[in-house]
Enzyme design. Structure first.
Site, short mmCIF file in Angstrom:
data_model
loop_
_atom_site.label_atom_id
_atom_site.label_comp_id
_atom_site.label_asym_id
_atom_site.label_seq_id
_atom_site.Cartn_x
_atom_site.Cartn_y
_atom_site.Cartn_z
N CYS A 113 42.40 45.38 39.59
CA CYS A 113 43.79 44.95 39.52
C CYS A 113 44.32 44.54 40.90
O CYS A 113 43.86 43.58 41.48
CB CYS A 113 44.63 46.04 38.85
N HIS A 114 45.28 45.29 41.45
CA HIS A 114 45.82 45.02 42.79
C HIS A 114 45.03 45.75 43.89
O HIS A 114 45.33 45.59 45.06
CB HIS A 114 47.29 45.44 42.86
N GLY A 115 44.04 46.54 43.51
CA GLY A 115 43.23 47.29 44.47
C GLY A 115 42.64 46.43 45.58
O GLY A 115 42.53 46.89 46.73
#
Length: 185
Positions: A113-115
């Protein structure tokens, strides 16, 4: 295959605002395969989880501080998403150094995801093939990454996925990669 990762120790790096399901599901898959997981964070106590970034979703107990952690003590690294979590991590010099150092070892790293924001900040996205949540793909391109829109992107030791919808494939790919590392050891 319930013991394929016996003896493996996996760091999960997360902060307040972590997307609950993106920490919980991969951690369960790792533990089901026999791995031990340890939650590293920026502060002691507990971190606040979220559902869809907006709704409080309970807490997770922190096992150790990232500033005191050594990459040598872990066989793999999981970077869950949520928008607030990686935004906090990329602003913390200890977290960024840990990710940079971990990527330098060649050991398995998985980010969803936004990792990948933390991968960008650590300077390790350039030249890598990655996927992510659509809203940060421009950030990845600007950091020199080759961005793809796939359920799971694997580039050497690095696994990335787009969103919680990809969690089954993401978790499976990370467990598989960690198992392959054991075969080479």
């Amino acid at each position: 295959m319930a013991d394929e990762l016996n003896g493996k120790r996996i760091a999960i790096l997360a902060a307040d605002g972590v997307e609950r399901v993106e920490l919980e599901q991969p951690r369960q898959a790792l533990q089901d395969a026999g791995a031990t997981t340890e939650l590293l964070s920026l502060h002691e106590g507990e971190i606040q989880a979220r559902n869809n970034d907006l709704d409080a979703a309970g807490t997770f107990s922190v096992d150790a501080l990232v500033k005191s952690a050594s990459v040598d003590n872990y066989d793999g690294l999981l970077l869950p998403g949520g928008t607030v979590n990686p935004d906090q991590l990329r602003m913390d010099t200890d977290a960024v150094a840990f990710v940079r150092d971990f990527m330098g070892t060649g050991k398995p790293v998985a980010s969803i995801c936004h990792g990948p924001w933390t991968l960008i900040e650590a300077g390790v996205a350039k030249g890598r093939t990655l996927t992510s949540y659509p809203s940060i793909r421009t950030d990845l391109r600007n950091a020199g990454a080759n961005v793809v829109d796939e359920e799971v992107a694997r580039d050497g030791n690095l696994i990335t996925s787009r969103s919680p919808d990809d969690l089954p494939a993401f978790s499976s790919a990370f467990v598989e990669l960690l198992g392959q590392e054991g075969e080479r050891a």
